[in-house]
Each structure stands twice: as C-alpha cells, then as structure tokens.
Design a protein around this motif. Sequence first.
Motif, PDB file in Angstrom:
ATOM      1  N   ILE A   1     -11.780  32.113  43.229  1.00  0.00           N
ATOM      2  CA  ILE A   1     -11.010  31.255  44.144  1.00  0.00           C
ATOM      3  C   ILE A   1     -11.581  29.842  44.222  1.00  0.00           C
ATOM      4  CG2 ILE A   1     -10.103  33.162  45.505  1.00  0.00           C
ATOM      5  CD1 ILE A   1     -12.309  32.697  47.528  1.00  0.00           C
ATOM      6  N   LEU A   2     -12.564  29.530  43.386  1.00  0.00           N
ATOM      7  CA  LEU A   2     -13.128  28.182  43.405  1.00  0.00           C
ATOM      8  C   LEU A   2     -12.072  27.142  43.073  1.00  0.00           C
ATOM      9  CD1 LEU A   2     -15.557  26.227  43.575  1.00  0.00           C
ATOM     10  CD2 LEU A   2     -15.945  26.673  41.135  1.00  0.00           C
ATOM     11  N   SER A   3     -11.169  27.449  42.137  1.00  0.00           N
ATOM     12  CA  SER A   3     -10.129  26.499  41.756  1.00  0.00           C
ATOM     13  C   SER A   3      -9.314  26.084  42.978  1.00  0.00           C
ATOM     14  CB  SER A   3      -9.228  27.113  40.684  1.00  0.00           C
ATOM     15  OG  SER A   3      -8.200  26.222  40.308  1.00  0.00           O
ATOM     16  N   ARG A   4      -8.944  27.062  43.802  1.00  0.00           N
ATOM     17  CA  ARG A   4      -8.164  26.770  45.003  1.00  0.00           C
ATOM     18  C   ARG A   4      -8.972  25.956  46.014  1.00  0.00           C
ATOM     19  NH1 ARG A   4      -6.152  32.045  47.249  1.00  0.00           N
ATOM     20  NH2 ARG A   4      -8.086  32.099  48.438  1.00  0.00           N
ATOM     21  N   PHE A   5     -10.259  26.275  46.156  1.00  0.00           N
ATOM     22  CA  PHE A   5     -11.138  25.554  47.078  1.00  0.00           C
ATOM     23  C   PHE A   5     -11.217  24.072  46.685  1.00  0.00           C
ATOM     24  CE2 PHE A   5     -15.476  24.199  48.361  1.00  0.00           C
ATOM     25  CZ  PHE A   5     -15.420  24.467  49.726  1.00  0.00           C
ATOM     26  N   LEU A   6     -11.322  23.801  45.392  1.00  0.00           N
ATOM     27  CA  LEU A   6     -11.352  22.414  44.931  1.00  0.00           C
ATOM     28  C   LEU A   6     -10.011  21.724  45.166  1.00  0.00           C
ATOM     29  CD1 LEU A   6     -13.299  22.978  41.602  1.00  0.00           C
ATOM     30  CD2 LEU A   6     -14.147  21.713  43.582  1.00  0.00           C
ATOM     31  N   ASP A   7      -8.917  22.423  44.854  1.00  0.00           N
ATOM     32  CA  ASP A   7      -7.591  21.840  45.065  1.00  0.00           C
ATOM     33  C   ASP A   7      -7.357  21.513  46.537  1.00  0.00           C
ATOM     34  OD1 ASP A   7      -7.188  22.219  42.362  1.00  0.00           O
ATOM     35  OD2 ASP A   7      -5.827  23.921  42.602  1.00  0.00           O
ATOM     36  N   GLU A   8      -7.707  22.440  47.415  1.00  0.00           N
ATOM     37  CA  GLU A   8      -7.529  22.196  48.847  1.00  0.00           C
ATOM     38  C   GLU A   8      -8.426  21.063  49.319  1.00  0.00           C
ATOM     39  OE1 GLU A   8      -8.387  25.980  50.560  1.00  0.00           O
ATOM     40  OE2 GLU A   8      -6.386  26.812  50.130  1.00  0.00           O
ATOM     41  N   GLY A   9      -9.599  20.950  48.745  1.00  0.00           N
ATOM     42  CA  GLY A   9     -10.512  19.883  49.134  1.00  0.00           C
ATOM     43  C   GLY A   9      -9.955  18.506  48.848  1.00  0.00           C
ATOM     44  N   VAL A  10      -9.368  18.321  47.676  1.00  0.00           N
ATOM     45  CA  VAL A  10      -8.835  17.002  47.356  1.00  0.00           C
ATOM     46  C   VAL A  10      -7.527  16.755  48.091  1.00  0.00           C
ATOM     47  CG1 VAL A  10      -7.509  17.619  45.262  1.00  0.00           C
ATOM     48  CG2 VAL A  10      -8.545  15.347  45.460  1.00  0.00           C
ATOM     49  N   GLU A  11      -6.716  17.786  48.275  1.00  0.00           N
ATOM     50  CA  GLU A  11      -5.452  17.620  48.995  1.00  0.00           C
ATOM     51  C   GLU A  11      -5.683  17.258  50.469  1.00  0.00           C
ATOM     52  OE1 GLU A  11      -2.213  20.472  46.761  1.00  0.00           O
ATOM     53  OE2 GLU A  11      -3.633  21.427  48.124  1.00  0.00           O
ATOM     54  N   ASN A  12      -6.753  17.791  51.050  1.00  0.00           N
ATOM     55  CA  ASN A  12      -7.037  17.560  52.463  1.00  0.00           C
ATOM     56  C   ASN A  12      -8.023  16.426  52.698  1.00  0.00           C
ATOM     57  OD1 ASN A  12      -5.362  19.749  53.144  1.00  0.00           O
ATOM     58  ND2 ASN A  12      -7.047  21.204  52.971  1.00  0.00           N
ATOM     59  N   GLY A  13      -8.407  15.731  51.649  1.00  0.00           N
ATOM     60  CA  GLY A  13      -9.296  14.589  51.787  1.00  0.00           C
ATOM     61  C   GLY A  13     -10.749  14.943  52.058  1.00  0.00           C
ATOM     62  N   ARG A  14     -11.140  16.162  51.749  1.00  0.00           N
ATOM     63  CA  ARG A  14     -12.526  16.566  51.999  1.00  0.00           C
ATOM     64  C   ARG A  14     -13.438  16.220  50.828  1.00  0.00           C
ATOM     65  NH1 ARG A  14     -13.012  22.083  55.318  1.00  0.00           N
ATOM     66  NH2 ARG A  14     -14.931  20.985  55.903  1.00  0.00           N
ATOM     67  N   ILE A  15     -12.858  16.021  49.661  1.00  0.00           N
ATOM     68  CA  ILE A  15     -13.568  15.411  48.537  1.00  0.00           C
ATOM     69  C   ILE A  15     -12.651  14.349  47.947  1.00  0.00           C
ATOM     70  CG2 ILE A  15     -15.122  17.299  47.922  1.00  0.00           C
ATOM     71  CD1 ILE A  15     -13.136  18.098  45.745  1.00  0.00           C
ATOM     72  N   SER A  16     -13.250  13.373  47.338  1.00  0.00           N
ATOM     73  CA  SER A  16     -12.463  12.280  46.776  1.00  0.00           C
ATOM     74  C   SER A  16     -11.773  12.713  45.489  1.00  0.00           C
ATOM     75  CB  SER A  16     -13.377  11.086  46.492  1.00  0.00           C
ATOM     76  OG  SER A  16     -14.317  11.403  45.475  1.00  0.00           O
ATOM     77  N   GLN A  17     -10.708  12.006  45.149  1.00  0.00           N
ATOM     78  CA  GLN A  17     -10.037  12.270  43.877  1.00  0.00           C
ATOM     79  C   GLN A  17     -10.990  12.038  42.712  1.00  0.00           C
ATOM     80  OE1 GLN A  17      -6.433  13.121  43.601  1.00  0.00           O
ATOM     81  NE2 GLN A  17      -7.243  13.805  41.631  1.00  0.00           N
ATOM     82  N   LYS A  18     -11.854  11.040  42.838  1.00  0.00           N
ATOM     83  CA  LYS A  18     -12.815  10.732  41.785  1.00  0.00           C
ATOM     84  C   LYS A  18     -13.760  11.901  41.555  1.00  0.00           C
ATOM     85  CE  LYS A  18     -16.363   7.299  40.579  1.00  0.00           C
ATOM     86  NZ  LYS A  18     -17.084   6.084  41.057  1.00  0.00           N
ATOM     87  N   ALA A  19     -14.310  12.455  42.639  1.00  0.00           N
ATOM     88  CA  ALA A  19     -15.223  13.589  42.508  1.00  0.00           C
ATOM     89  C   ALA A  19     -14.498  14.804  41.936  1.00  0.00           C
ATOM     90  CB  ALA A  19     -15.839  13.925  43.857  1.00  0.00           C
ATOM     91  N   TYR A  20     -13.305  15.068  42.431  1.00  0.00           N
ATOM     92  CA  TYR A  20     -12.497  16.196  41.956  1.00  0.00           C
ATOM     93  C   TYR A  20     -12.248  16.090  40.453  1.00  0.00           C
ATOM     94  CZ  TYR A  20      -8.225  19.059  41.465  1.00  0.00           C
ATOM     95  OH  TYR A  20      -7.261  19.966  41.055  1.00  0.00           O
ATOM     96  N   ASN A  21     -11.839  14.921  39.996  1.00  0.00           N
ATOM     97  CA  ASN A  21     -11.546  14.734  38.575  1.00  0.00           C
ATOM     98  C   ASN A  21     -12.777  14.991  37.711  1.00  0.00           C
ATOM     99  OD1 ASN A  21      -9.051  13.927  39.495  1.00  0.00           O
ATOM    100  ND2 ASN A  21      -9.249  11.793  38.872  1.00  0.00           N
ATOM    101  N   LYS A  22     -13.923  14.487  38.189  1.00  0.00           N
ATOM    102  CA  LYS A  22     -15.157  14.651  37.407  1.00  0.00           C
ATOM    103  C   LYS A  22     -15.545  16.121  37.303  1.00  0.00           C
ATOM    104  CE  LYS A  22     -17.276  10.140  38.380  1.00  0.00           C
ATOM    105  NZ  LYS A  22     -18.408   9.457  39.063  1.00  0.00           N
TER     106      LYS A  22
END
Length: 296
Positions: free
Chosen positions: A263-284
Amino acid sequence: MILKKLDIHAHVLLEKEYPCMGHGLEMGLTCEELRTMYDAIGVERGVALPIVSPEHMSDQFSNTAARMCCEQFPETIGWWFCNIDPRWLSNSPDADLSIALKYYQSRGAKGIGEFTANLPVEDPMMQNVFRHAEQCGLPVLFHVGQQGDDYGIVDGLGLHQIEATLRRFPKLKLIGHSHKWWSEISGDCSWENRAGNPKGPVTPGGRVVELMRNYPNMYADLSAGSGENAVMRDPDFGYRFLEEFQDKLFFGVDYCSIKNYRILSRFLDEGVENGRISQKAYNKICRENLLALVGE
C-alpha cells in the motif's frame, strides 16, 4: 499529479521450477504475473534483483535470469542489477571480483543487489565486495540480516559497521533495505523489535536518519512491508522523512508471491494529493531517483 512508478526491487523468474524455496515463500513471480500486480498499483517497470548467496534462493533468482527477464520483458523489467557473493573466485579477501562485475556491466547491469551474504559487514571478504563495487561504479542494494539462521549482511544494533563502510568508500552508493535496517529509523529500536515491524510513533535518534543525514552515499529502498511500515507507522514523521530525503529514497515493491499486497503506492499518492509531500519530492521518489541511478 499522480505518476506511474518505477520499482527498484523486483524478483522475477523465467519459469517456476520448485513448489517452495525456503522462508515459507512461494516460488516467486514470473514476469507475466508481476505485470498484473504492477498494473494493479500503478507501476510501470522495475529493476530485477538476483540473489546469488547460498543463504537464500540462489538458484532461481540468478544473474542470468535477471538479465534475460530484462531482455525478454522490457515493458515490465526495465533494468537489472547483477549480484556477487564475497566467497566467489578464491574465497579470500584478495579475490579480483571486478572480473565478474565488469563482465556483468558489459551485459547491461546497473548495480549490485539484492546483496544478502550472511557475513559481518566488517569481514575482509565483505569489504572486498564493497571495494570492487566502488571501483566499478556500481551501487549496492543490501538486505540487513542477523548471523546464523537468516540471510542478509550482518551488522549489530546501531549499524556501526555499515557506517564505517560508508566512511571507507565515500564514492560507493549503499542502498539500505530490510526489517533490521528500517527498524533503526526510530531511536527506540532494540534487539527485541528490530526484526519485525515496530508500531507507534518514531522517536528521535534513529540511526537510519543519522546515516542518511551524515553520509552523502547512504540511500534507502522503501520496498516490502519493512519500508512501508517505516514511513507509515507515524504518518506525520513519515511524510517529513520523505520530504527531507527526497533525493535519496527509491520507491520499491519487493513482491515475493501473488499473496503479497503493498500500500506504499497509495500512501505516496495520497501524500501528494493532500499536500503532505511536495510534487517535487513525489516525482523523485516515484521515478526520477531511479532513472538517475541507472543513468537515464
């Protein structure tokens, strides 16, 4: 924006030959089975990791199988790492392991892993592997284990032998993985909890955090239940960790059977969608760091 992810940690078979092979696991996945599971969680391609040490599944996950899966199923396996055991060639710390490593590089290998030899990190033969890896410019993705009835490189509580290796080989990229690695993300890691998935808030003083802050050549693989647990057990900490170390983390899956569920993929997706991680960090983390590692 949600992206298709790249997986740094794939184990694939050309075909299944045995019903089961140790540690209670099924035989592993064919490339076709892995493709189905990738599609379910939004993964584009992965890196095939062979396992060559005798402690764990050294027959089916061979260097040849990893290379052939990459050549025959490039839409699923985009790259492959080679692997090596420190006892190869002459079973001595003077073995010229670059002979094998340079050959695998000539066939397209982009790194070494999953490195699982069950020997202490400070063993001279282990240090010989790291020495030749640095000379050949190949990163090493390792699994931390315990001495004896286990697989994985052996280091004690605090990961001090790994730290000494980081200092000794500053140009060598080391990529940490496994329960005994990720449990050390928290300052309350102990001999009793380091082999599992500790729950609850992450406390200050975790050695993984210290090593990644203090050594430019220390990276980490977020795959398996251990990587998921490390960043999801305390989501506030986890998202801060992902943001801080966005240049040094790799998305990974580590599917060993069709029963695995990640479920890590979903955790990352939710993080960027909810602004908890930046798009830059998510992409990297999801793509760019792996592309940089393999030179693309």
